[in-house]
Scaffold this active site. Structure first.
Site, mmCIF file in Angstrom:
data_model
loop_
_atom_site.group_PDB
_atom_site.id
_atom_site.type_symbol
_atom_site.label_atom_id
_atom_site.label_comp_id
_atom_site.label_asym_id
_atom_site.label_seq_id
_atom_site.Cartn_x
_atom_site.Cartn_y
_atom_site.Cartn_z
ATOM 1 N N GLU A 18 0.848 -1.191 0.000
ATOM 2 C CA GLU A 18 0.000 0.000 0.000
ATOM 3 C C GLU A 18 0.887 1.244 0.000
ATOM 4 O O GLU A 18 1.810 1.347 0.786
ATOM 5 C CB GLU A 18 -0.849 -0.063 1.274
ATOM 6 C CG GLU A 18 -1.735 1.102 1.494
ATOM 7 C CD GLU A 18 -2.617 0.940 2.724
ATOM 8 O OE1 GLU A 18 -3.411 -0.011 2.802
ATOM 9 O OE2 GLU A 18 -2.511 1.788 3.620
ATOM 10 N N THR A 49 -3.631 4.778 -1.152
ATOM 11 C CA THR A 49 -4.572 5.267 -0.139
ATOM 12 C C THR A 49 -5.229 6.586 -0.567
ATOM 13 O O THR A 49 -4.747 7.265 -1.464
ATOM 14 C CB THR A 49 -3.857 5.491 1.211
ATOM 15 O OG1 THR A 49 -2.746 6.363 0.980
ATOM 16 C CG2 THR A 49 -3.349 4.180 1.777
ATOM 17 N N ARG A 124 -15.037 3.724 4.740
ATOM 18 C CA ARG A 124 -15.793 4.871 5.233
ATOM 19 C C ARG A 124 -14.893 6.085 5.422
ATOM 20 O O ARG A 124 -15.260 7.207 5.148
ATOM 21 C CB ARG A 124 -16.459 4.505 6.576
ATOM 22 C CG ARG A 124 -17.397 5.580 7.064
ATOM 23 C CD ARG A 124 -17.701 5.419 8.526
ATOM 24 N NE ARG A 124 -16.513 5.684 9.341
ATOM 25 C CZ ARG A 124 -16.490 5.636 10.648
ATOM 26 N NH1 ARG A 124 -17.586 5.297 11.311
ATOM 27 N NH2 ARG A 124 -15.388 5.899 11.329
ATOM 28 N N GLY A 125 -13.676 5.844 5.927
ATOM 29 C CA GLY A 125 -12.785 6.949 6.317
ATOM 30 C C GLY A 125 -12.964 7.239 7.800
ATOM 31 O O GLY A 125 -13.979 6.874 8.404
ATOM 32 N N ASP A 126 -11.943 7.858 8.375
ATOM 33 C CA ASP A 126 -11.989 8.224 9.806
ATOM 34 C C ASP A 126 -12.506 9.642 9.958
ATOM 35 O O ASP A 126 -12.394 10.440 9.034
ATOM 36 C CB ASP A 126 -10.579 8.138 10.397
ATOM 37 C CG ASP A 126 -10.189 6.708 10.667
ATOM 38 O OD1 ASP A 126 -11.053 5.933 11.125
ATOM 39 O OD2 ASP A 126 -9.021 6.356 10.408
ATOM 40 N N ALA A 144 -19.256 2.243 4.716
ATOM 41 C CA ALA A 144 -18.616 1.614 3.546
ATOM 42 C C ALA A 144 -19.617 0.759 2.772
ATOM 43 O O ALA A 144 -19.564 0.700 1.542
ATOM 44 C CB ALA A 144 -17.418 0.784 4.004
ATOM 45 N N HIS A 183 -13.286 -3.117 14.921
ATOM 46 C CA HIS A 183 -13.143 -1.681 14.645
ATOM 47 C C HIS A 183 -13.358 -0.908 15.943
ATOM 48 O O HIS A 183 -14.192 -1.289 16.772
ATOM 49 C CB HIS A 183 -14.169 -1.259 13.584
ATOM 50 C CG HIS A 183 -14.045 0.175 13.188
ATOM 51 N ND1 HIS A 183 -14.904 1.146 13.636
ATOM 52 C CD2 HIS A 183 -13.133 0.808 12.410
ATOM 53 C CE1 HIS A 183 -14.531 2.316 13.133
ATOM 54 N NE2 HIS A 183 -13.472 2.137 12.385
ATOM 55 N N GLN A 246 6.055 4.236 17.823
ATOM 56 C CA GLN A 246 4.913 3.465 17.303
ATOM 57 C C GLN A 246 4.389 2.450 18.319
ATOM 58 O O GLN A 246 3.251 1.996 18.215
ATOM 59 C CB GLN A 246 5.298 2.750 16.007
ATOM 60 C CG GLN A 246 5.393 3.712 14.838
ATOM 61 C CD GLN A 246 5.869 3.051 13.567
ATOM 62 O OE1 GLN A 246 6.268 1.879 13.564
ATOM 63 N NE2 GLN A 246 5.858 3.808 12.485
ATOM 64 N N LYS A 305 7.405 4.293 3.447
ATOM 65 C CA LYS A 305 8.806 3.837 3.529
ATOM 66 C C LYS A 305 8.894 2.419 2.979
ATOM 67 O O LYS A 305 8.141 1.555 3.394
ATOM 68 C CB LYS A 305 9.285 3.859 4.980
ATOM 69 C CG LYS A 305 9.266 5.245 5.580
ATOM 70 C CD LYS A 305 9.989 5.277 6.917
ATOM 71 C CE LYS A 305 9.949 6.660 7.517
ATOM 72 N NZ LYS A 305 8.602 7.077 7.968
HETATM 73 C C1 LIG Z 1 -6.928 -2.035 4.711
HETATM 74 C C2 LIG Z 1 -7.354 -0.661 5.152
HETATM 75 C C3 LIG Z 1 -7.126 0.428 4.311
HETATM 76 C C4 LIG Z 1 -7.530 1.724 4.690
HETATM 77 N N1 LIG Z 1 -7.296 2.778 3.845
HETATM 78 C C5 LIG Z 1 -7.748 4.014 4.150
HETATM 79 C C6 LIG Z 1 -7.588 5.108 3.247
HETATM 80 O O1 LIG Z 1 -7.017 4.981 2.174
HETATM 81 N N2 LIG Z 1 -8.078 6.329 3.626
HETATM 82 C C7 LIG Z 1 -8.733 6.508 4.812
HETATM 83 O O2 LIG Z 1 -9.174 7.644 5.086
HETATM 84 N N3 LIG Z 1 -8.906 5.492 5.687
HETATM 85 C C8 LIG Z 1 -8.431 4.247 5.385
HETATM 86 N N4 LIG Z 1 -8.611 3.212 6.272
HETATM 87 C C9 LIG Z 1 -9.208 3.466 7.582
HETATM 88 C C10 LIG Z 1 -10.740 3.345 7.582
HETATM 89 O O3 LIG Z 1 -11.304 4.367 6.787
HETATM 90 C C11 LIG Z 1 -11.207 3.465 9.040
HETATM 91 O O4 LIG Z 1 -10.811 2.338 9.761
HETATM 92 C C12 LIG Z 1 -12.664 3.787 9.263
HETATM 93 O O5 LIG Z 1 -12.830 4.184 10.633
HETATM 94 C C13 LIG Z 1 -13.635 2.630 9.033
HETATM 95 O O6 LIG Z 1 -13.708 2.317 7.720
HETATM 96 P P1 LIG Z 1 -14.559 1.022 7.234
HETATM 97 O O7 LIG Z 1 -14.549 1.064 5.761
HETATM 98 O O8 LIG Z 1 -14.092 -0.192 7.920
HETATM 99 O O9 LIG Z 1 -16.016 1.451 7.776
HETATM 100 P P2 LIG Z 1 -17.392 0.711 7.919
HETATM 101 O O10 LIG Z 1 -17.367 -0.652 7.356
HETATM 102 O O11 LIG Z 1 -18.427 1.656 7.408
HETATM 103 O O12 LIG Z 1 -17.513 0.575 9.504
HETATM 104 C C14 LIG Z 1 -17.330 1.709 10.354
HETATM 105 C C15 LIG Z 1 -17.948 1.429 11.717
HETATM 106 O O13 LIG Z 1 -19.371 1.414 11.609
HETATM 107 C C16 LIG Z 1 -19.923 0.136 11.940
HETATM 108 N N5 LIG Z 1 -20.943 -0.107 10.913
HETATM 109 C C17 LIG Z 1 -20.758 -0.550 9.653
HETATM 110 N N6 LIG Z 1 -21.933 -0.585 8.987
HETATM 111 C C18 LIG Z 1 -22.871 -0.132 9.852
HETATM 112 C C19 LIG Z 1 -24.281 0.078 9.757
HETATM 113 N N7 LIG Z 1 -24.960 -0.201 8.638
HETATM 114 N N8 LIG Z 1 -24.923 0.588 10.857
HETATM 115 C C20 LIG Z 1 -24.253 0.870 12.008
HETATM 116 N N9 LIG Z 1 -22.916 0.672 12.150
HETATM 117 C C21 LIG Z 1 -22.242 0.181 11.088
HETATM 118 C C22 LIG Z 1 -18.748 -0.834 11.904
HETATM 119 O O14 LIG Z 1 -18.908 -1.910 12.809
HETATM 120 C C23 LIG Z 1 -17.590 0.067 12.308
HETATM 121 O O15 LIG Z 1 -17.529 0.215 13.699
HETATM 122 C C24 LIG Z 1 -8.191 1.914 5.940
HETATM 123 C C25 LIG Z 1 -8.403 0.811 6.790
HETATM 124 C C26 LIG Z 1 -8.001 -0.461 6.401
HETATM 125 C C27 LIG Z 1 -8.235 -1.618 7.335
#
Ligand SMILES: Cc1cc2nc3c(=O)[nH]c(=O)nc-3n(C[C@H](O)[C@H](O)[C@H](O)COP(=O)(O)OP(=O)(O)OC[C@H]3O[C@@H](n4cnc5c(N)ncnc54)[C@H](O)[C@@H]3O)c2cc1C
Length: 317
Positions: A18, A49, A124-126, A144, A183, A246, A305
């Protein structure tokens, strides 16, 4: 080519990593120098990303604060296309819900489709550092799973404007994130897994996991996923720890545990160079065991890195 086809075609564990788009103002050469080191290991695909805009507060001479919105790492779509065209290696751009209306998302998807990019990792993003909880855009996707549904619709030729005549279906292979240690916002593992299954049922073709440092957590996660009917490939995410800091920031940021044996090695380190070596050794051990388990691919978090990932890849591929 799609990630899922790479996986189905191969009888060995694929290598993938990545990359972060370069900081605003930097040249493509910056990223090229990182990739060139890793190309030796024949990556099946490269993830890029996506970085949302951030809010910064600047202190002015008069002591007042000025709010500034900055996007430090724009260019995910451009970098993805440049890598795919220049190297011939498939790319997996990340797309997030945060900061996007559904229409913005559709326009980004149209660009990616025109560019011949077949793969996406949908997230979804943080929330930005200044916000406690994630807030979707007024006309945006909240989770997501909603983004997966939007892409699946486009794959079926259904765009937001339902009146379009002759709409061309896209053909994206869809990845989503999974969390072996759950999560951070999820009340418990079962609920988190229920939502992960919803993403897969909505059309995700593969899962990439959050980083973990204890393979037993990945093995348990895969077993539970299979028990609840998630059958898609689950690609483990590996992050070589590289600085003493870290040890504190990774658990805090990613809500993961570091196993006792790793912490015991880290606390013996006197310098960050020592930590770097421990991080590489630990990731090599993890990777070897995961390959033996038969994981479809290893996804290395480079965090900008590449040297440590090169050394790990040399030891395990
Ligand atoms: C491999 C990987 C790559 C990543 N790359 C990036 C990146 O490029 N850019 C970036 O900004 N972030 C990135 N992230 C971080 C990610 O955006 C965050 O972890 C974010 O907080 C959650 O994203 P998610 O897609 O898992 O969310 P979701 O799947 O939407 O879940 C988010 C939270 O909501 C809950 N949830 C899901 N669906 C529902 C629903 N229907 N109703 C109620 N609750 C629900 C889940 O249990 C979880 O707690 C990455 C994470 C990983 C693991």
């Amino acid at each position: 080519m799609k990630v899922i086809d790479h996986i189905n075609k191969s009888d060995k564990t694929l290598f993938s990593f990545e990359l972060l788009p370069p900081l605003k103002g930097e040249h493509f050469e910056h990223i090229e120098s990182k990739i060139s080191q890793l190309l030796e290991f024949d990556p099946a695909y490269i993830n890029i990303t996506y970085h949302q805009q951030e809010i910064e507060y600047e202190t002015l001479d008069n002591g007042l604060l000025r709010k500034r919105t900055v996007r430090k790492r724009p260019g995910t779509v451009g970098i993805s296309a440049a890598i795919q065209f220049k190297t011939g290696i498939d790319v997996v751009p990340h797309l997030i819900c945060g900061g996007f209306s559904k229409e913005d998302t559709e326009n980004a998807l149209i660009d990616l489709h025109f560019l011949g990019i077949d793969n996406l990792l949908l997230l979804r993003g943080d929330p930005p550092a200044t916000q406690k909880y994630f807030k979707p855009e007024p006309e945006g996707n909240a989770y997501a799973v909603d983004l997966v549904k939007q892409v699946r619709n486009m794959n079926n030729g259904v765009y937001l404007d339902e009146k379009l005549a002759n709409s061309h279906p896209s053909n994206f292979c869809i990845g989503v994130a999974g969390y072996p240690e759950k999560h951070s916002e999820s009340p418990n593992r079962n609920i988190d897994l229920k939502y992960l299954k919803e993403k897969v049922d909505a059309g995700a073709d593969f899962i990439v996991t959050q980083m973990f440092f204890d393979n037993r957590k990945y093995f348990r996660f895969v077993k539970t996923c299979r028990d609840i009917g998630i059958t898609v490939p689950i690609i483990p995410g590996i992050k070589p720890i590289s600085t003493m800091k870290q040890m504190l920031t990774l658990p805090q940021t990613f809500h993961i545990d570091l196993p006792d044996a790793l912490v015991a090695e880290l606390v013996k380190c006197k310098t960050n160079d020592d930590v770097y070596e421990v991080g590489i050794d630990w990731a090599i051990q993890q990777s070897k065991e995961l390959i033996e388990f038969g994981v479809p691919a290893l996804h290395f978090y480079t965090m900008g890195k590449a040297d440590n990932v090169c050394r790990i890849a040399r030891a395990v591929y």
